[in-house]
Motif scaffolding. Structure first.
Motif, PDB file in Angstrom:
ATOM      1  N   LEU A 157     -12.327   3.751  -6.400  1.00 11.31           N
ATOM      2  CA  LEU A 157     -13.061   2.722  -6.971  1.00 11.31           C
ATOM      3  C   LEU A 157     -14.190   2.251  -5.718  1.00 11.31           C
ATOM      4  O   LEU A 157     -13.626   2.462  -4.531  1.00 11.31           O
ATOM      5  N   TYR A 158     -15.475   2.003  -6.233  1.00 14.59           N
ATOM      6  CA  TYR A 158     -16.392   1.853  -4.748  1.00 14.59           C
ATOM      7  C   TYR A 158     -17.190   0.467  -5.521  1.00 14.59           C
ATOM      8  O   TYR A 158     -17.551   0.522  -6.654  1.00 14.59           O
ATOM      9  N   VAL A 159     -17.676  -0.313  -4.579  1.00 21.14           N
ATOM     10  CA  VAL A 159     -18.240  -1.410  -4.860  1.00 21.14           C
ATOM     11  C   VAL A 159     -19.436  -1.298  -3.819  1.00 21.14           C
ATOM     12  O   VAL A 159     -19.174  -1.426  -2.519  1.00 21.14           O
ATOM     13  N   ASP A 160     -20.808  -1.273  -4.152  1.00 16.78           N
ATOM     14  CA  ASP A 160     -21.874  -0.978  -3.446  1.00 16.78           C
ATOM     15  C   ASP A 160     -21.592   0.165  -2.248  1.00 16.78           C
ATOM     16  O   ASP A 160     -22.093  -0.053  -1.165  1.00 16.78           O
ATOM     17  N   GLY A 161     -21.122   1.199  -2.857  1.00 17.41           N
ATOM     18  CA  GLY A 161     -20.600   2.303  -1.871  1.00 17.41           C
ATOM     19  C   GLY A 161     -19.452   2.048  -0.894  1.00 17.41           C
ATOM     20  O   GLY A 161     -19.169   3.185  -0.135  1.00 17.41           O
ATOM     21  N   LYS A 162     -18.793   0.981  -0.834  1.00 14.06           N
ATOM     22  CA  LYS A 162     -17.613   0.930  -0.351  1.00 14.06           C
ATOM     23  C   LYS A 162     -16.363   1.177  -1.184  1.00 14.06           C
ATOM     24  O   LYS A 162     -16.216   0.750  -2.123  1.00 14.06           O
ATOM     25  N   TYR A 163     -15.274   1.871  -0.382  1.00 10.53           N
ATOM     26  CA  TYR A 163     -14.302   2.656  -1.231  1.00 10.53           C
ATOM     27  C   TYR A 163     -13.310   1.405  -1.036  1.00 10.53           C
ATOM     28  O   TYR A 163     -13.134   0.695  -0.138  1.00 10.53           O
ATOM     29  N   VAL A 164     -12.643   1.210  -2.253  1.00 15.48           N
ATOM     30  CA  VAL A 164     -11.501   0.293  -2.335  1.00 15.48           C
ATOM     31  C   VAL A 164     -10.270   1.269  -2.434  1.00 15.48           C
ATOM     32  O   VAL A 164      -9.936   2.025  -3.060  1.00 15.48           O
ATOM     33  N   PRO A 165      -9.301   1.044  -1.150  1.00 13.96           N
ATOM     34  CA  PRO A 165      -8.325   2.010  -0.957  1.00 13.96           C
ATOM     35  C   PRO A 165      -7.132   1.879  -1.756  1.00 13.96           C
ATOM     36  O   PRO A 165      -6.979   0.698  -2.110  1.00 13.96           O
ATOM     37  N   ASN A 166      -6.379   3.001  -2.150  1.00 16.38           N
ATOM     38  CA  ASN A 166      -4.943   2.790  -2.493  1.00 16.38           C
ATOM     39  C   ASN A 166      -5.082   2.283  -3.921  1.00 16.38           C
ATOM     40  O   ASN A 166      -3.780   1.805  -4.363  1.00 16.38           O
ATOM     41  N   LEU A 167      -5.921   2.801  -4.836  1.00 14.68           N
ATOM     42  CA  LEU A 167      -5.994   2.473  -6.260  1.00 14.68           C
ATOM     43  C   LEU A 167      -5.033   3.621  -7.001  1.00 14.68           C
ATOM     44  O   LEU A 167      -5.889   4.494  -7.122  1.00 14.68           O
ATOM     45  N   GLU A 168      -4.108   3.445  -7.370  1.00 17.46           N
ATOM     46  CA  GLU A 168      -3.194   4.579  -7.886  1.00 17.46           C
ATOM     47  C   GLU A 168      -3.205   4.409  -9.382  1.00 17.46           C
ATOM     48  O   GLU A 168      -2.087   4.090  -9.986  1.00 17.46           O
ATOM     49  N   LEU A 169      -4.073   4.204 -10.131  1.00 16.53           N
ATOM     50  CA  LEU A 169      -4.322   4.027 -11.620  1.00 16.53           C
ATOM     51  C   LEU A 169      -3.365   4.906 -12.317  1.00 16.53           C
ATOM     52  O   LEU A 169      -2.927   4.773 -13.396  1.00 16.53           O
ATOM     53  N   ALA A 170      -3.446   6.096 -11.812  1.00 18.35           N
ATOM     54  CA  ALA A 170      -2.689   7.425 -12.480  1.00 18.35           C
ATOM     55  C   ALA A 170      -1.173   6.934 -12.622  1.00 18.35           C
ATOM     56  O   ALA A 170      -0.436   7.413 -13.949  1.00 18.35           O
ATOM     57  N   HIS A 171      -0.498   6.026 -11.945  1.00 16.12           N
ATOM     58  CA  HIS A 171       0.820   5.796 -12.228  1.00 16.12           C
ATOM     59  C   HIS A 171       1.242   4.264 -12.800  1.00 16.12           C
ATOM     60  O   HIS A 171       2.097   3.928 -13.068  1.00 16.12           O
ATOM     61  N   HIS A 172       0.048   3.881 -13.536  1.00 11.73           N
ATOM     62  CA  HIS A 172       0.036   2.493 -14.300  1.00 11.73           C
ATOM     63  C   HIS A 172       0.503   2.896 -15.763  1.00 11.73           C
ATOM     64  O   HIS A 172       0.021   4.074 -16.193  1.00 11.73           O
ATOM     65  N   PRO A 173       1.453   2.048 -16.463  1.00 14.28           N
ATOM     66  CA  PRO A 173       1.674   2.573 -18.099  1.00 14.28           C
ATOM     67  C   PRO A 173       0.656   2.468 -18.637  1.00 14.28           C
ATOM     68  O   PRO A 173      -0.666   1.729 -18.699  1.00 14.28           O
ATOM     69  N   PHE A 174       0.431   3.528 -19.600  1.00 17.62           N
ATOM     70  CA  PHE A 174      -0.843   3.576 -20.334  1.00 17.62           C
ATOM     71  C   PHE A 174      -0.367   3.512 -21.933  1.00 17.62           C
ATOM     72  O   PHE A 174      -0.736   2.654 -22.619  1.00 17.62           O
ATOM     73  N   ARG A 175       0.009   4.497 -22.646  1.00 15.44           N
ATOM     74  CA  ARG A 175       0.365   4.394 -23.949  1.00 15.44           C
ATOM     75  C   ARG A 175       1.780   5.442 -24.352  1.00 15.44           C
ATOM     76  O   ARG A 175       2.330   6.000 -23.743  1.00 15.44           O
ATOM     77  N   HIS A 176       2.277   4.617 -25.138  1.00 14.15           N
ATOM     78  CA  HIS A 176       3.762   5.336 -25.614  1.00 14.15           C
ATOM     79  C   HIS A 176       4.839   5.439 -24.394  1.00 14.15           C
ATOM     80  O   HIS A 176       5.387   6.601 -24.584  1.00 14.15           O
ATOM     81  N   GLY A 177       4.506   4.626 -23.445  1.00 14.11           N
ATOM     82  CA  GLY A 177       5.758   4.759 -22.479  1.00 14.11           C
ATOM     83  C   GLY A 177       5.294   5.634 -21.536  1.00 14.11           C
ATOM     84  O   GLY A 177       5.952   5.950 -20.400  1.00 14.11           O
ATOM     85  N   LYS A 178       4.136   6.102 -21.455  1.00 12.31           N
ATOM     86  CA  LYS A 178       3.496   7.142 -20.518  1.00 12.31           C
ATOM     87  C   LYS A 178       2.605   6.511 -19.544  1.00 12.31           C
ATOM     88  O   LYS A 178       1.681   5.685 -19.814  1.00 12.31           O
ATOM     89  N   THR A 179       2.474   7.044 -18.372  1.00 11.44           N
ATOM     90  CA  THR A 179       1.701   6.635 -17.391  1.00 11.44           C
ATOM     91  C   THR A 179       0.229   7.436 -17.842  1.00 11.44           C
ATOM     92  O   THR A 179       0.169   8.256 -18.430  1.00 11.44           O
TER      93      THR A 179
END
Length: 256
Positions: A155-177
């Motif tokens: 994720l970036y805000v006006d070109g600045k990087y927001v570090p360590n956003l690990e969305l991949a390991h957040h729960p999503f659907r049917h108990g899966k990330t």
């Protein structure tokens, strides 16, 4: 002529671009769950060499990967500094997570170890973060999703990087990330058509949460996408994961 008397192989010829490009050369490395890639960037951030690639060792321990990287970069020629994209959380050159590699990466000082191997200064960032620097416009909220062995996110805000956003390991659907839903294992399990639907659902979920001005889709599996995209979604070239390495040194003055 005996083997001991055989002449040394001729060094790789420099291209016209390499010869005409004074200034620091950046070795850009992308460490992935399935492949290790590298090339040299010139002082303008453009590629000076062809991309080199080898398969990621199995198991992908730090020792095995470092050995493979050493061989991978040998044909590329001289460089002055090193940028690395790594598939996990990175803090001050130390890798904190590596879900698709090996547990030995937790707490591994990659910047220090690679600096010892190359004799050059090294900067390390999450691989999706590096890829984003190769494609973002630097305006408003922009997001990068990489679809490969797992799912990368930056994720970036006006070109600045927001570090360590690990969305991949957040729960999503049917108990899966998110990663379990759209990673490479999911693609193999459900097939390409259904996997495309999975990616479409992920995009629909992300839009009203982050409200990004632009979403960039990259990674090796992005080429398999065949779904209608919203206007703010764009497919990117996978080589951006290397080209973005130039941005890790943007605070360094270029010698004139």
């Amino acid at each position: 002529m005996s083997p001991d008397e055989a002449p040394e192989p001729s060094p790789r010829k420099k291209t016209a671009r390499e010869t005409a490009a004074p200034g620091p050369r950046t070795l850009a490395i992308d460490i992935g769950g399935s492949g290790l890639k590298a090339l040299i960037l010139g002082p303008d951030g453009q590629a000076l060499t062809e991309r080199q690639r080898v398969a990621t060792p199995k198991p992908a321990t730090p020792k095995a990967v470092m050995g493979a990287l050493t061989k991978l970069i040998q044909p590329l020629g001289a460089f002055d500094r090193v940028s690395v994209g790594f598939p996990g959380v990175v803090e001050e050159g130390v890798t904190k997570t590596a879900h698709n590699l090996h547990k030995g990466w937790v707490g591994f000082n990659l910047a220090q170890e690679l600096g010892t191997v190359t004799g050059r200064p090294v900067r390390v960032l999450n691989d999706a973060g590096v890829q984003g620097f190769g494609v973002i416009e630097g305006r408003g909220v922009e997001m990068v999703l990489t679809l490969g062995t797992g799912m990368g996110c930056a994720l970036y805000v006006d070109g600045k990087y927001v570090p360590n956003l690990e969305l991949a390991h957040h729960p999503f659907r049917h108990g899966k990330t998110y990663e379990e839903y759209v990673g490479n294992a999911a693609l193999r399990r459900v097939g390409r058509k259904k996997w495309n639907k999975h990616v479409e659902r992920v995009l629909q979920q992300i839009q009203p949460i982050f409200n990004p001005r632009r979403i960039y889709l990259g990674g090796g599996n992005a080429r398999l996408l065949d779904i209608p995209f919203p206007e703010n979604v764009k497919i990117t070239e996978n080589v951006a994961g290397l080209l973005g390495g130039f941005a890790l040194w943007k605070d360094e003055p270029v010698p004139r």
